[in-house]
Design a protein around this motif. Structure first.
Motif, PDB file in Angstrom:
ATOM      1  N   GLN A  60      71.182  75.736  21.896  1.00  0.00           N
ATOM      2  CA  GLN A  60      72.030  76.751  20.698  1.00  0.00           C
ATOM      3  C   GLN A  60      73.393  76.344  20.054  1.00  0.00           C
ATOM      4  OE1 GLN A  60      71.019  78.715  18.954  1.00  0.00           O
ATOM      5  NE2 GLN A  60      69.620  80.368  19.544  1.00  0.00           N
ATOM      6  N   GLY A  61      73.902  75.516  21.494  1.00  0.00           N
ATOM      7  CA  GLY A  61      75.073  74.963  21.296  1.00  0.00           C
ATOM      8  C   GLY A  61      76.387  76.185  22.386  1.00  0.00           C
ATOM      9  N   ARG A  62      77.684  75.447  23.090  1.00  0.00           N
ATOM     10  CA  ARG A  62      78.109  75.723  23.666  1.00  0.00           C
ATOM     11  C   ARG A  62      79.196  77.098  22.746  1.00  0.00           C
ATOM     12  NH1 ARG A  62      78.446  73.603  28.328  1.00  0.00           N
ATOM     13  NH2 ARG A  62      78.332  71.474  28.653  1.00  0.00           N
ATOM     14  N   GLY A  63      78.880  78.619  23.466  1.00  0.00           N
ATOM     15  CA  GLY A  63      79.455  80.026  23.085  1.00  0.00           C
ATOM     16  C   GLY A  63      78.158  80.656  22.609  1.00  0.00           C
ATOM     17  N   SER A  64      76.896  80.046  22.762  1.00  0.00           N
ATOM     18  CA  SER A  64      76.243  80.958  22.529  1.00  0.00           C
ATOM     19  C   SER A  64      75.948  81.890  23.859  1.00  0.00           C
ATOM     20  CB  SER A  64      74.700  79.642  22.215  1.00  0.00           C
ATOM     21  OG  SER A  64      73.732  80.774  22.532  1.00  0.00           O
ATOM     22  N   ARG A  65      75.562  82.887  22.715  1.00  0.00           N
ATOM     23  CA  ARG A  65      74.804  84.769  23.852  1.00  0.00           C
ATOM     24  C   ARG A  65      73.455  84.565  24.372  1.00  0.00           C
ATOM     25  NH1 ARG A  65      79.238  88.818  21.608  1.00  0.00           N
ATOM     26  NH2 ARG A  65      81.536  87.547  21.278  1.00  0.00           N
ATOM     27  N   GLU A  66      72.436  83.746  23.254  1.00  0.00           N
ATOM     28  CA  GLU A  66      71.424  83.957  23.842  1.00  0.00           C
ATOM     29  C   GLU A  66      71.635  83.029  25.451  1.00  0.00           C
ATOM     30  OE1 GLU A  66      71.676  84.517  19.808  1.00  0.00           O
ATOM     31  OE2 GLU A  66      72.571  82.891  20.880  1.00  0.00           O
ATOM     32  N   LYS A  67      70.557  83.297  26.246  1.00  0.00           N
ATOM     33  CA  LYS A  67      70.045  83.474  27.278  1.00  0.00           C
ATOM     34  C   LYS A  67      68.612  82.790  27.343  1.00  0.00           C
ATOM     35  CE  LYS A  67      74.003  86.173  29.622  1.00  0.00           C
ATOM     36  NZ  LYS A  67      74.486  84.936  29.694  1.00  0.00           N
ATOM     37  N   PHE A  68      68.023  81.993  28.102  1.00  0.00           N
ATOM     38  CA  PHE A  68      66.917  81.160  28.173  1.00  0.00           C
ATOM     39  C   PHE A  68      66.003  81.963  28.153  1.00  0.00           C
ATOM     40  CE2 PHE A  68      63.322  79.983  30.452  1.00  0.00           C
ATOM     41  CZ  PHE A  68      63.404  78.686  30.028  1.00  0.00           C
ATOM     42  N   HIS A  69      65.320  83.587  28.303  1.00  0.00           N
ATOM     43  CA  HIS A  69      64.588  84.023  28.704  1.00  0.00           C
ATOM     44  C   HIS A  69      64.705  84.727  27.128  1.00  0.00           C
ATOM     45  CE1 HIS A  69      67.136  86.845  29.499  1.00  0.00           C
ATOM     46  NE2 HIS A  69      67.134  87.715  29.145  1.00  0.00           N
ATOM     47  N   GLU A  70      65.496  84.851  26.139  1.00  0.00           N
ATOM     48  CA  GLU A  70      65.272  85.003  25.132  1.00  0.00           C
ATOM     49  C   GLU A  70      65.334  83.903  24.125  1.00  0.00           C
ATOM     50  OE1 GLU A  70      69.212  88.541  25.164  1.00  0.00           O
ATOM     51  OE2 GLU A  70      69.837  86.567  25.233  1.00  0.00           O
ATOM     52  N   LEU A  71      65.430  83.507  24.197  1.00  0.00           N
ATOM     53  CA  LEU A  71      65.165  82.248  24.046  1.00  0.00           C
ATOM     54  C   LEU A  71      63.679  81.450  23.756  1.00  0.00           C
ATOM     55  CD1 LEU A  71      68.597  79.901  23.954  1.00  0.00           C
ATOM     56  CD2 LEU A  71      67.923  80.815  22.063  1.00  0.00           C
ATOM     57  N   PHE A  72      63.388  81.073  25.253  1.00  0.00           N
ATOM     58  CA  PHE A  72      62.051  80.595  25.287  1.00  0.00           C
ATOM     59  C   PHE A  72      60.810  81.338  25.247  1.00  0.00           C
ATOM     60  CE2 PHE A  72      65.294  77.362  25.770  1.00  0.00           C
ATOM     61  CZ  PHE A  72      64.689  76.418  24.902  1.00  0.00           C
ATOM     62  N   ASP A  73      59.884  81.240  25.485  1.00  0.00           N
ATOM     63  CA  ASP A  73      58.854  82.313  26.040  1.00  0.00           C
ATOM     64  C   ASP A  73      58.482  82.556  27.172  1.00  0.00           C
ATOM     65  OD1 ASP A  73      56.658  83.683  25.202  1.00  0.00           O
ATOM     66  OD2 ASP A  73      54.853  82.371  23.880  1.00  0.00           O
ATOM     67  N   CYS A  74      58.856  83.066  28.059  1.00  0.00           N
ATOM     68  CA  CYS A  74      58.259  83.142  29.385  1.00  0.00           C
ATOM     69  C   CYS A  74      58.694  84.601  29.633  1.00  0.00           C
ATOM     70  CB  CYS A  74      59.505  82.373  30.412  1.00  0.00           C
ATOM     71  SG  CYS A  74      60.825  83.157  29.708  1.00  0.00           S
ATOM     72  N   GLU A  75      58.422  84.997  31.004  1.00  0.00           N
ATOM     73  CA  GLU A  75      58.005  86.123  31.492  1.00  0.00           C
ATOM     74  C   GLU A  75      59.122  86.474  32.502  1.00  0.00           C
ATOM     75  OE1 GLU A  75      54.501  87.308  32.965  1.00  0.00           O
ATOM     76  OE2 GLU A  75      53.717  85.839  31.476  1.00  0.00           O
ATOM     77  N   PRO A  76      60.402  86.652  32.253  1.00  0.00           N
ATOM     78  CA  PRO A  76      61.785  87.044  33.176  1.00  0.00           C
ATOM     79  C   PRO A  76      61.297  87.400  34.216  1.00  0.00           C
ATOM     80  CG  PRO A  76      62.544  88.216  31.079  1.00  0.00           C
ATOM     81  CD  PRO A  76      60.519  86.964  31.394  1.00  0.00           C
ATOM     82  N   ASN A  77      60.772  88.482  34.160  1.00  0.00           N
ATOM     83  CA  ASN A  77      60.593  89.398  35.625  1.00  0.00           C
ATOM     84  C   ASN A  77      59.677  88.675  36.460  1.00  0.00           C
ATOM     85  OD1 ASN A  77      62.751  90.969  34.411  1.00  0.00           O
ATOM     86  ND2 ASN A  77      60.915  92.000  33.438  1.00  0.00           N
ATOM     87  N   ALA A  78      58.613  87.608  36.374  1.00  0.00           N
ATOM     88  CA  ALA A  78      57.921  86.991  37.223  1.00  0.00           C
ATOM     89  C   ALA A  78      57.834  85.650  37.939  1.00  0.00           C
ATOM     90  CB  ALA A  78      56.342  86.258  36.136  1.00  0.00           C
ATOM     91  N   GLU A  79      57.034  85.367  39.190  1.00  0.00           N
ATOM     92  CA  GLU A  79      57.708  84.570  39.547  1.00  0.00           C
ATOM     93  C   GLU A  79      57.714  83.325  38.631  1.00  0.00           C
ATOM     94  OE1 GLU A  79      56.520  82.469  43.944  1.00  0.00           O
ATOM     95  OE2 GLU A  79      54.640  82.956  42.562  1.00  0.00           O
ATOM     96  N   LEU A  80      58.883  82.492  38.585  1.00  0.00           N
ATOM     97  CA  LEU A  80      58.751  80.978  38.293  1.00  0.00           C
ATOM     98  C   LEU A  80      59.302  81.364  36.991  1.00  0.00           C
ATOM     99  CD1 LEU A  80      56.588  78.558  40.169  1.00  0.00           C
ATOM    100  CD2 LEU A  80      59.272  79.308  40.203  1.00  0.00           C
ATOM    101  N   TYR A  81      59.396  82.683  36.461  1.00  0.00           N
ATOM    102  CA  TYR A  81      59.290  82.607  34.473  1.00  0.00           C
ATOM    103  C   TYR A  81      57.725  83.277  34.280  1.00  0.00           C
ATOM    104  CZ  TYR A  81      64.435  83.480  34.350  1.00  0.00           C
ATOM    105  OH  TYR A  81      65.584  83.762  34.485  1.00  0.00           O
ATOM    106  N   GLY A  82      56.894  83.167  34.909  1.00  0.00           N
ATOM    107  CA  GLY A  82      55.454  82.722  33.957  1.00  0.00           C
ATOM    108  C   GLY A  82      54.579  81.404  34.318  1.00  0.00           C
ATOM    109  N   PHE A  83      55.636  80.460  34.281  1.00  0.00           N
ATOM    110  CA  PHE A  83      55.725  78.532  34.414  1.00  0.00           C
ATOM    111  C   PHE A  83      55.053  78.642  35.450  1.00  0.00           C
ATOM    112  CE2 PHE A  83      59.308  78.815  31.990  1.00  0.00           C
ATOM    113  CZ  PHE A  83      58.912  78.313  30.132  1.00  0.00           C
ATOM    114  N   GLN A  84      53.611  77.776  35.293  1.00  0.00           N
ATOM    115  CA  GLN A  84      52.852  77.471  36.228  1.00  0.00           C
ATOM    116  C   GLN A  84      51.928  75.932  37.262  1.00  0.00           C
ATOM    117  OE1 GLN A  84      50.355  79.830  37.205  1.00  0.00           O
ATOM    118  NE2 GLN A  84      52.031  81.260  36.004  1.00  0.00           N
ATOM    119  N   SER A  85      53.580  75.765  35.502  1.00  0.00           N
ATOM    120  CA  SER A  85      53.335  74.034  36.549  1.00  0.00           C
ATOM    121  C   SER A  85      54.653  73.183  35.739  1.00  0.00           C
ATOM    122  CB  SER A  85      52.675  72.725  35.562  1.00  0.00           C
ATOM    123  OG  SER A  85      52.842  72.899  34.824  1.00  0.00           O
ATOM    124  N   TRP A  86      55.387  72.675  35.935  1.00  0.00           N
ATOM    125  CA  TRP A  86      56.360  71.277  35.358  1.00  0.00           C
ATOM    126  C   TRP A  86      55.845  71.563  34.045  1.00  0.00           C
ATOM    127  CZ3 TRP A  86      60.675  69.749  34.485  1.00  0.00           C
ATOM    128  CH2 TRP A  86      60.691  68.742  33.676  1.00  0.00           C
TER     129      TRP A  86
END
Length: 308
Positions: A60-86
């Motif tokens: 989003q560019g520097r100064g953006s207020r969006e967080k990673f979990h707001e931008l990308f499809d993930c589960e911020p409350n899950a272990e490893l944001y829900g990702f199962q592999s690299w």
């Protein structure tokens, strides 16, 4: 790498076959749950606060207020944001609505196929012209093969670069029919010694040699030909180039199918990459972003306009 002797050795077919076996084994690891060990949230890992900030800034560019979990499809409350592999992390998706399709009902607007920085624009390209992708001279026949290069002689080639922090899925720049798909295997580690890095920003037809990256004609690459619904565009090509020894291309559309502008075409795995959009001679596409700009051109945003 990058020596005269290694350049020759790594082009040897027998050597290349054995390296490919090793790299396929590594790819299986990167797709396994064991590879998730590099994600976590310690300072050196990909889900650390500083890394998440860098990934959000890259999107989003520097100064953006969006967080990673707001931008990308993930589960911020899950272990490893829900990702199962690299690789699942690397090929992460944007959340719905984050990258809207520019002018979805206007077939005269071409959208960016990849989240990328513009690095090259070539007009009036010849069949055997050498324009540079990742430090290596390319021609249309190198990219598309003799069978499909003819309609694009005299046309326009636009190139963008994706580093490892970017979103790595490809999306259709136009609506149309998938005419041809092809994955071309590359060689591994055979890096040319000298690389041009001078930059031109002239849209009228000059060549920009921007990122001093290795491997192009030797890299794995994907070709997707699309017959655009807009007859003034007609046949166009998406050309994806994997980077270095590892980055692999996966096409997720089938020949004969129809895509809407913005639909997924495929993705890169494992590393940063480059892509091209190729237009036929006589197709007047304008308003490309400035070559060499450091800011992202977001995927599915406007990248060019068909001149009426």
């Amino acid at each position: 790498m990058a020596t005269t002797s290694s350049f020759a050795v790594f082009l040897n077919q027998d050597v290349n076959v054995m390296l490919k076996k090793l790299l396929k084994k590594w790819a299986r690891f990167l797709n396994s749950s064991k590879s998730a060990v590099v994600l976590y949230d310690s300072e050196a890992d990909w889900l650390s606060p500083s890394a998440l900030e860098k990934l959000a800034n890259a999107a989003q560019g520097r100064g953006s207020r969006e967080k990673f979990h707001e931008l990308f499809d993930c589960e911020p409350n899950a272990e490893l944001y829900g990702f199962q592999s690299w690789d699942e992390f690397f090929t992460r998706r944007f959340r719905d609505g984050i990258r809207p399709v520019a002018s979805p009902d206007d077939d005269g607007v071409i959208t960016n196929a990849c989240e990328s920085q513009p690095t090259n624009l070539t007009r009036g390209v010849k069949a055997c012209d050498s324009f540079w992708i990742k430090g290596k001279g390319y021609s249309l026949s190198d990219m598309l093969g003799e069978e499909f290069s003819e309609p694009f002689i005299g046309g326009t080639v636009y190139q963008g670069y994706l580093d490892i922090f970017k979103y790595h899925r490809w999306h259709a720049p136009v609506s149309g029919k998938i005419v041809k798909t092809c994955i071309v295997d590359g060689t591994h580690f055979s890096t040319p010694q000298s690389i041009r890095t001078d930059v031109s920003s002239d849209e009228s037809g000059s060549i920009a040699y921007y990122y001093p990256l290795s491997l192009a004609i030797m890299a794995p690459r994907a070709v997707i030909l699309i017959e655009a619904d807009n007859p003034d565009i007609g046949l166009m090509a998406f050309f994806g180039v994997g980077i270095d020894e590892m980055s692999s291309c996966e096409i997720t559309v089938e020949e004969g199918g129809h895509v809407r502008k913005g639909d997924q075409l495929g993705m890169f795995h494992y590393g940063g990459s480059s892509h091209c959009l190729i237009f036929r001679k006589g197709v007047k596409v304008t308003s490309f972003p400035a070559i060499g700009r450091k800011e992202n051109v977001p995927v599915r945003s406007q990248v060019a306009v068909l001149e009426s």
